[in-house]
Design a protein around this motif. Structure first.
Motif, PDB file in Angstrom:
ATOM      1  N   ASP A 432     -41.187  14.456  -7.071  1.00 54.90           N
ATOM      2  CA  ASP A 432     -39.797  13.574  -7.529  1.00 54.90           C
ATOM      3  C   ASP A 432     -38.955  13.994  -7.386  1.00 54.90           C
ATOM      4  O   ASP A 432     -38.060  14.017  -8.060  1.00 54.90           O
ATOM      5  CB  ASP A 432     -40.797  13.244  -8.970  1.00 54.90           C
ATOM      6  N   GLN A 562     -31.164  11.736 -27.475  1.00 53.87           N
ATOM      7  CA  GLN A 562     -32.398  12.235 -27.363  1.00 53.87           C
ATOM      8  C   GLN A 562     -33.250  13.837 -27.677  1.00 53.87           C
ATOM      9  O   GLN A 562     -34.021  14.017 -28.381  1.00 53.87           O
ATOM     10  CB  GLN A 562     -33.121  12.493 -26.075  1.00 53.87           C
TER      11      GLN A 562
ATOM     12  N   GLU B  35     -40.222   7.984 -26.532  1.00 54.00           N
ATOM     13  CA  GLU B  35     -40.457   9.303 -26.114  1.00 54.00           C
ATOM     14  C   GLU B  35     -40.462   8.573 -24.610  1.00 54.00           C
ATOM     15  O   GLU B  35     -40.486   7.739 -24.153  1.00 54.00           O
ATOM     16  CB  GLU B  35     -40.683   9.981 -25.619  1.00 54.00           C
ATOM     17  N   ARG B  36     -40.227   9.732 -24.077  1.00 55.62           N
ATOM     18  CA  ARG B  36     -40.554   9.108 -22.161  1.00 55.62           C
ATOM     19  C   ARG B  36     -41.858  10.180 -21.807  1.00 55.62           C
ATOM     20  O   ARG B  36     -41.616  11.884 -21.764  1.00 55.62           O
ATOM     21  CB  ARG B  36     -39.647   8.967 -21.320  1.00 55.62           C
ATOM     22  N   VAL B  39     -43.231  10.342 -15.153  1.00 55.53           N
ATOM     23  CA  VAL B  39     -44.789   9.636 -13.560  1.00 55.53           C
ATOM     24  C   VAL B  39     -45.572  11.087 -13.060  1.00 55.53           C
ATOM     25  O   VAL B  39     -44.426  11.735 -12.691  1.00 55.53           O
ATOM     26  CB  VAL B  39     -43.797   8.582 -12.874  1.00 55.53           C
ATOM     27  N   ARG B 107     -49.842   3.113 -15.034  1.00 52.84           N
ATOM     28  CA  ARG B 107     -48.786   2.250 -14.073  1.00 52.84           C
ATOM     29  C   ARG B 107     -49.690   1.554 -13.230  1.00 52.84           C
ATOM     30  O   ARG B 107     -49.082   0.676 -12.437  1.00 52.84           O
ATOM     31  CB  ARG B 107     -48.376   3.345 -13.975  1.00 52.84           C
ATOM     32  N   ASP B 112     -44.893  -0.403 -17.651  1.00 53.56           N
ATOM     33  CA  ASP B 112     -44.582   0.462 -17.313  1.00 53.56           C
ATOM     34  C   ASP B 112     -43.987   1.356 -18.866  1.00 53.56           C
ATOM     35  O   ASP B 112     -43.054   2.412 -18.757  1.00 53.56           O
ATOM     36  CB  ASP B 112     -42.654   0.246 -17.449  1.00 53.56           C
ATOM     37  N   ARG B 113     -45.315   1.248 -19.687  1.00 55.71           N
ATOM     38  CA  ARG B 113     -45.591   2.309 -20.333  1.00 55.71           C
ATOM     39  C   ARG B 113     -46.789   2.637 -21.288  1.00 55.71           C
ATOM     40  O   ARG B 113     -47.929   1.742 -20.842  1.00 55.71           O
ATOM     41  CB  ARG B 113     -44.114   0.967 -21.606  1.00 55.71           C
ATOM     42  N   HIS B 133     -42.440   5.846 -22.570  1.00 51.71           N
ATOM     43  CA  HIS B 133     -41.977   5.121 -21.293  1.00 51.71           C
ATOM     44  C   HIS B 133     -42.072   5.669 -20.677  1.00 51.71           C
ATOM     45  O   HIS B 133     -41.506   6.921 -20.600  1.00 51.71           O
ATOM     46  CB  HIS B 133     -40.531   4.644 -21.369  1.00 51.71           C
ATOM     47  N   ILE B 134     -42.765   5.183 -18.578  1.00 52.39           N
ATOM     48  CA  ILE B 134     -43.057   6.038 -17.697  1.00 52.39           C
ATOM     49  C   ILE B 134     -41.818   6.400 -17.362  1.00 52.39           C
ATOM     50  O   ILE B 134     -40.976   5.537 -17.003  1.00 52.39           O
ATOM     51  CB  ILE B 134     -43.391   5.247 -16.989  1.00 52.39           C
ATOM     52  N   PRO B 136     -38.488   8.842 -14.900  1.00 49.23           N
ATOM     53  CA  PRO B 136     -38.834  10.050 -13.738  1.00 49.23           C
ATOM     54  C   PRO B 136     -38.970  11.127 -14.771  1.00 49.23           C
ATOM     55  O   PRO B 136     -38.770  11.562 -15.352  1.00 49.23           O
ATOM     56  CB  PRO B 136     -37.464   9.725 -12.978  1.00 49.23           C
ATOM     57  N   ALA B 139     -35.745  12.908 -16.153  1.00 52.53           N
ATOM     58  CA  ALA B 139     -35.243  11.884 -17.388  1.00 52.53           C
ATOM     59  C   ALA B 139     -36.359  12.238 -18.729  1.00 52.53           C
ATOM     60  O   ALA B 139     -36.426  11.781 -19.916  1.00 52.53           O
ATOM     61  CB  ALA B 139     -34.941  10.549 -17.444  1.00 52.53           C
ATOM     62  N   ALA B 140     -37.518  12.482 -19.072  1.00 50.44           N
ATOM     63  CA  ALA B 140     -39.109  12.808 -19.365  1.00 50.44           C
ATOM     64  C   ALA B 140     -38.377  13.679 -20.714  1.00 50.44           C
ATOM     65  O   ALA B 140     -37.675  14.316 -20.391  1.00 50.44           O
ATOM     66  CB  ALA B 140     -40.231  13.191 -18.848  1.00 50.44           C
ATOM     67  N   ALA B 141     -38.915  13.851 -21.839  1.00 55.05           N
ATOM     68  CA  ALA B 141     -38.895  13.803 -22.617  1.00 55.05           C
ATOM     69  C   ALA B 141     -38.703  16.103 -22.295  1.00 55.05           C
ATOM     70  O   ALA B 141     -39.902  16.342 -21.605  1.00 55.05           O
ATOM     71  CB  ALA B 141     -40.252  14.076 -23.716  1.00 55.05           C
TER      72      ALA B 141
END
Lengths: 709, 254
Positions: A432, A562, B35-36, B39, B107, B112-113, B133-134, B136, B139-141
Motif C-alpha cells: 500500500d 488519536q 478507531e482505524r 486495509v 470491504r 467502509d468500516r 474505520h478502514i 490506509p 493512518a491506521a491505529a
C-alpha cells in the motif's frame, strides 16, 4: 654471481625473504650429479597419505653446493624455501601452519647462472585425513553446568529446586573427498528444568537449536536445516527458515538455479524433521540468477524467483522468538530483478517487478461454527503487483580535494507497492505504498554527510471509500570522525592522541509530516501527524578507555485526537575502562523524560510526565587466566507524574570463577564458581502495589570440553 | 418441621426473583468509540470497555464479534474477559488483533468500516461496540502486530563463548504512527524457569512512523559468566495482543 636470495627474488612472485636453506643440506658428494640431468624425487609419506602437519620430503641426488644455493621450493606459487631443512640427503619442508585439506602444487626450481629458470620437479601433493576421505573432522564445544543453591532469602514461592543443571554444545563436522564435501553444524541445549528450553514442557531435557547440513558436489549445492535462499527481493526477505534447498551453479558463467522448500512458520527443536513434512505449513519455490554479460563481470546481474506458500506467515512456532498474527494464509508470488552498472561502475541501475496472488484467509474462516468452511466463508485471493527502481550515480572514483579523496554519490528511487501485494516469504514486507525518494552523500576528509528526502502516498487509488495520506520525510546525518596521525615519530613510536582522544561526532535529524489528502471513512483532509527527532552523539576513544555521550530530542504531534502529543528528551552515557592488566570498568547511564500533552478524551489520563532512569556498573577483575571475578549492578526507575506508574528495580550480580583444569584438546576442563544474585523490586500503582526483595547464592561446577577428531 | 421450612423457602424464592433485578449491566461503551484499521494488514487496537452495572460483583464477556454495520458476521475473538465492579463501573481493557481477512471481508461486503462488539453480563447482559474505520496502513491505529526476536544468526537460540560480544535484535511490524516505549531485560545466569527475575539493561523511547517495520538492537548482553540466559524486549507502550517473545542464549566456558 648473484646471491641465491637475489636470484630467487627475480623469479618468485611471493618471496618471504630469508636464507637459502636448501644450501644448508648436508651433502658433500664426492661425485656430483650432472647439472643438466638431475631430478629430485618426492618421498612417499607413511601410509601414502599426507596429513596437514606432515613434513614433505624430497630426495636430492649429490649436488655441488653452488647448485644447491640456486634452488628454490614453491608451494601453491608461494616461496617456502625458508621452511626447508636438511635431513641427510633429504630436503624436508616443515610449514609453520597446517596445510589445508586438498591438492597443493609443489615445485622445485633452479635459478641458472644465465638467468633462466629450470624446473627440476613438479608434483601434486594431496593432503588428506585418511586414505578414505580427503577431509574428515568433527569439532565440539560443550559445556555442562551443575548448579547448587547454597543460600537464599525470601525467594517467591514455590521456591525452585536447589540443584539444577544446564548445558550447551556446538557441533561442527565436515567430510570430503574428490569433488564432494558434506558439512554439518548443530547447536544443542540441555536443562534439568524443561521450561528453560525454547519448547518448554513440549520438548525434552535436551533440545535442538539451529542446525544446517550442507552437501556440495561439483555444480550441485544442497542444504537442509535453518537457512535462507536467494537474493533479497520484494517477495522474499528475512526468510531464514528450516527447510531444504538444492541448487546448481556454473563456475564459468556464475549462473545458479535453486529449488527450495522451507517451513512457512519457523520451528525449533527436535520436531518436524527437516521442516518440509507439513504441506499446510510450507513455502516452495525456485530462484535463478545469471549474468548475461559474462560470469566475471558485475555489469549486469539478473535474478528471478517464483514461490508459493501456505501457513501462518506472520508468526513462528513456540520458542522461535516470533509472535504475530496466527491466521493461516496462502499465496503465490514472482519477482524479476535486473541490477547493472555502466560508465565504469559510476552509474548503477536496479529494477525489480513483482506480482502476487494472496489469499488472506487461506482455506477460509469458520464463521458459523459448524466445523465446515462454507462457500461464503472463504475469501477469494487478491492479485496485485509492485515495482522498485533505483538509480545511483557516483561522478568520480578518484577525485582528490586538498590532497584527500572526495566521494560523492546521489540517487533516486521509486517504489510502488499495491494495496494487496503480499508474499508468504516476506513477513515484514510493506504494502500500500507509492514512494519517490532522492538521496545524496558526501565523504571528504573526516566529514561524512547523508541527506534523503522522500514523499510517499498510500497506494489506495482504486479504493475511493478509503482515505489517503501523504508523508514527507527528510533525514539528515552528519558525521565528523578525524583519524589520528599514523606517522611514527623519529624514535619509531606512534604520536600520542590529543586530550580528547579519537573523537566521533554525529548529528542526525529526522522530520516526518503526514497529511490526509483524500477524505475517507474516519479521515478528513488536513494534517495528521508530525514527528521530529534530533539526535547528537559524541564518542571518544583512548588506548585503554572510551566514552560515549548522546542526547535525543523527539517531538510528536497528532492533529486528529488519536494520540497525545509528546516531547521526549533522552540522554545516555556509557564508558569502558581498562585499568592496568587486571581491572575493567563499564558504567552506563540512560535517562529519559517524556511530556504528554493534548491527551484525547477517553485515554484515562491527562497531561503527565514520564521519567525513566537506567544505570549500570560492571566491574571485572582478572587475576590470571584461571581466576577472575565480575560484579554487575543495574538500577531501573520508571515514574509518572500522575502516579500511574512508580517502579524501581535494583539487581546485583556477582561471580568468582576458578578454572581448576583448563580444557585442552581432548581433555575436559573444570571450573568452580560462586554466583550471587540480589534483586529488589518495588512497584506502586493505582491498581495495587507489589514488591520483591530476595537474594540467592549458587555454587557451580562447569565442565567444558573442546574436542576435535 | 413445616414451620421451620416455610420461611426458608419463601426467602429462597424471594432471593431468586430479586437477583436479576439487583445485578444488571445497564450499559457498555467503548473508549475510544472509533478507531482505524488497516486495509489488507493485521491491526492491533487497544481499547477499554466501560461497563456500567447497578450492583457490585464481576462482569464477564465470553467473546467478541466483528460484524459489518449490516450485521454480517466477519469473525470472532474467543478471548474471555472479566473485571470486578468498582463504584458501579467496570473498566475492562482489551488489546484486540483485527486480522487482515476480517477487514477484507467487510470491504468486499461493501462496507467502509467494521464493528467490534462485546456483550458483558453479570446476570443480565448488555453489549457495546467500537467502530473500526478502514483506512490506509499509515493512518491506521498505532499498534504492533508482530515481534521477531533473534541474535546475529537470525535465530532466537544462541550459544556464545564466555566474553563474546553478543546482542539481540528485535524486528517490529506496526501500523500507524505513535510512541514506542520498551525495556531490554535479561534473566540469568541460572534463571528460575517458571518465574524468571528480569533485570532491565536498557530502555528505548522512539516515535515510529512510516515504513511499518523497525529493527532495534539490544545493549551488549552479559556473557562474563557461564550459564543459561533469557532475553526479551518488554514493550510497555503500545499494548501488545500477545506475550512478549523470549530469546535464549547459553554462555559456555572457553
Amino acid at each position: 654471481m648473484p646471491s641465491c636470495k637475489t636470484v630467487r627474488k627475480r623469479f618468485v612472485a611471493h618471496i618471504a625473504g630469508g636464507a637459502c636453506l636448501l644450501a644448508a643440506i648436508a651433502v658433500a658428494p664426492r661425485a656430483h650429479a650432472q647439472a643438466a640431468d638431475w631430478k629430485p624425487e618426492l618421498v612417499a609419506p607413511p601410509g601414502n597419505v599426507y596429513g596437514p602437519n606432515d613434513p614433505i620430503r624430497l630426495r636430492l641426488p649429490p649436488l655441488p653446493v653452488e647448485v644447491l644455493r640456486t634452488l628454490a621450493l614453491e608451494l601453491d606459487d608461494f616461496d617456502v624455501t625458508d621452511f626447508v631443512s636438511s635431513d641427510g640427503r633429504m630436503a624436508v619442508l616443515t610449514l609453520p601452519q597446517p596445510l589445508g585439506y586438498g591438492e597443493h602444487q609443489l615445485r622445485l626450481i633452479e635459478n641458472a647462472p644465465d638467468g633462466s629458470i629450470i624446473e627440476r620437479g613438479a608434483w601434486t601433493v594431496s593432503v588428506r585425513k585418511s586414505a578414505a576421505f580427503r577431509e574428515a573432522e568433527l569439532q565440539a564445544a560443550a559445556t555442562l553446568n551443575a548448579v547448587y543453591r547454597i543460600a537464599d532469602d525470601d525467594l517467591p514461592s514455590p521456591v525452585p529446586k536447589r540443584e539444577q543443571w544446564n548445558g550447551a554444545a556446538q557441533l561442527h563436522g565436515a567430510v570430503a573427498d574428490g569433488n564432494w564435501r558434506f558439512t554439518g553444524q548443530a547447536d544443542l541445549l540441555a536443562a534439568g528444568e524443561r521450561t528453560l528450553l525454547p519448547r518448554g514442557e513440549q520438548g525434552g531435557h535436551i533440545d535442538l537449536g539451529s542446525f544446517l547440513l550442507g552437501y556440495e558436489n561439483g555444480p550441485v549445492v544442497a542444504r537442509a536445516g535453518h537457512h535462507s535462499v536467494g537474493p533479497d527481493s520484494l517477495i522474499m526477505s528475512g526468510f531464514g527458515r528450516r527447510g531444504v534447498s538444492v541448487g546448481l551453479q556454473s563456475a564459468r558463467t556464475g549462473a545458479t538455479a535453486t529449488a527450495f522448500s522451507l517451513r512457512t512458520a519457523d520451528v525449533i527443536g527436535f520436531q518436524e524433521g527437516l521442516g518440509i513434512g507439513d504441506s499446510d505449513n510450507r513455502t516452495d519455490g525456485v530462484t535463478f540468477t545469471f549474468r548475461p554479460l559474462g560470469g566475471a563481470t558485475d555489469a549486469l546481474y539478473v535474478s528471478a524467483t517464483y514461490l508459493k506458500g501456505e501457513g501462518p506467515s506472520q508468526s513462528g512456532d513456540i520458542g522461535t522468538g516470533i509472535v504475530g498474527d496466527t491466521t493461516v494464509t496462502e499465496g503465490r508470488a514472482a519477482s524479476v530483478i535486473a541490477d547493472g552498472t555502466l560508465l565504469e561502475r559510476r552509474l548503477r541501475l536496479r529494477g525489480e517487478y513483482a506480482v502476487s496472488r494472496f489469499d488472506f484467509d487461506g482455506a477460509g474462516r469458520d464463521l458459523d461454527g459448524d466445523n465446515a468452511i462454507d462457500g461464503t466463508e472463504n475469501l477469494a485471493p487478491e492479485r496485485d503487483d509492485a515495482y522498485h527502481a533505483l538509480v545511483t550515480f557516483t561522478p568520480w572514483h578518484d577525485k582528490l580535494v586538498g590532497g584527500r579523496p572526495l566521494l560523492w554519490n546521489l540517487g533516486v528511487e521509486s517504489k510502488r507497492i499495491g494495496t494487496f501485494f503480499r508474499s508468504p516469504a516476506n513477513p515484514i514486507g510493506v504494502s500500500d505504498r507509492e514512494l519517490v525518494r532522492g538521496f545524496t552523500g558526501v565523504n571528504w576528509s573526516a566529514f561524512d554527510a547523508q541527506l534523503s528526502i522522500a514523499r510517499e502516498r498510500d497506494n489506495v487509488n482504486d479504493l475511493p471509500s478509503i482515505g489517503q495520506t501523504e508523508t514527507a520525510q527528510s533525514v539528515l546525518s552528519v558525521t565528523y570522525a578525524p583519524q589520528p596521525a599514523y606517522e611514527p615519530l623519529p624514535d619509531g613510536s606512534l604520536p600520542p592522541l590529543p586530550w580528547y582522544g579519537q573523537p566521533l561526532l554525529n548529528l542526525s535529524l529526522i522530520d516526518v509530516d503526514q497529511d490526509v489528502v483524500r477524505a475517507g471513512s474516519g479521515l478528513m483532509p488536513g494534517a495528521l501527524n508530525k514527528v521530529r527527532t534530533l539526535a547528537l552523539t559524541a564518542s571518544f576513544t583512548y588506548p585503554t578507555w572510551s566514552w560515549t555521550l548522546g542526547h535525543t530530542i523527539g517531538k510528536s504531534e497528532n492533529f486528529i485526537g488519536q494520540a497525545p502529543d509528546t516531547r521526549t528528551d533522552a540522554s545516555q552515557l556509557s564508558a569502558s575502562f581498562r585499568i592496568g592488566e587486571r581491572w575493567t570498568l563499564g558504567p552506563t547511564l540512560q535517562w529519559s523524560r517524556t511530556d504528554e500533552s493534548d491527551v484525547p478524551a477517553g485515554f484515562g489520563f491527562g497531561p503527565r510526565r514520564l521519567e525513566t532512569l537506567t544505570a549500570g556498573l560492571n566491574v571485572g577483575y582478572f587475576h590470571s587466566d584461571r581466576l577472575s571475578a565480575t560484579l554487575g549492578y543495574n538500577l531501573h526507575r520508571s515514574d509518572a507524574s500522575d502516579g500511574s506508574q512508580d517502579m524501581r528495580t535494583s539487581d546485583l550480580i556477582a561471580n568468582v570463577a576458578w578454572t581448576v583444569v583448563p580444557a585442552r584438546e581432548m581433555r575436559p576442563g573444570l571450573t568452580l564458581a560462586l554466583d550471587g544474585q540480589w534483586h529488589d523490586f518495588d512497584e506502586r500503582a493505582p491498581a495495587g502495589s507489589s514488591s520483591q526483595n530476595h537474594h540467592q547464592v549458587f555454587l557451580r561446577a562447569t565442565v567444558s570440553w573442546l574436542p576435535t577428531w | 418441621m413445616r414451620r421451620v421450612m416455610r420461611p426458608s423457602g419463601i426467602v429462597l424464592l424471594a432471593a431468586l426473583w430479586a437477583a436479576p433485578a439487583s445485578a444488571a449491566v445497564t450499559g457498555v461503551t467503548a473508549s475510544p468509540a472509533a478507531e482505524r484499521v488497516a486495509v489488507a494488514r493485521t491491526t492491533t487496537v487497544a481499547l477499554r470497555w466501560n461497563v456500567a452495572t447497578d450492583a457490585p460483583g464481576t462482569v464477564t464477556s465470553a467473546a467478541g464479534e466483528f460484524r459489518t454495520p449490516g450485521g454480517t458476521l466477519l469473525g470472532t475473538v474467543n478471548q474471555p474477559l472479566s473485571q470486578s465492579v468498582t463504584g458501579g463501573v467496570a473498566v475492562v481493557p482489551e488489546t484486540v488483533r483485527v486480522p487482515a481477512d476480517v477487514v477484507e471481508r467487510a470491504r468486499r461486503e461493501g462496507s467502509d468500516r467494521v464493528l467490534y462488539r462485546r456483550s458483558f453480563t453479570d446476570g443480565v447482559a448488555a453489549s457495546g461496540e467500537i467502530v473500526l474505520h478502514i483506512a490506509p496502513t499509515g493512518a491506521a491505529a498505532f499498534g504492533v502486530s508482530r515481534v521477531a526476536l533473534a541474535f546475529d544468526d537470525g535465530e532466537a537460540v544462541r550459544i556464545a563463548a564466555r566474553g563474546e560480544k553478543l546482542r539481540a535484535q528485535a524486528e517490529l511490524s506496526y501500523t500507524g504512527a505513535g510512541r514506542l516505549r520498551a525495556v531490554w531485560e535479561v534473566a540469568g545466569p541460572n534463571p528460575d524457569a517458571e518465574r524468571p527475575v528480569w533485570r532491565p539493561i536498557g530502555e528505548m523511547a522512539h516515535t515510529l512512523s512510516g515504513p511499518e517495520a523497525a529493527r532495534f538492537a539490544s545493549p551488549a548482553l552479559p556473557t562474563e559468566t557461564a550459564g543459561f540466559y533469557l532475553v526479551r524486549l518488554r514493550i510497555a507502550e503500545p499494548e501488545l495482543p500477545f506475550e512478549t517473545p523470549v530469546a535464549r542464549y547459553a554462555v559456555r566456558q572457553k
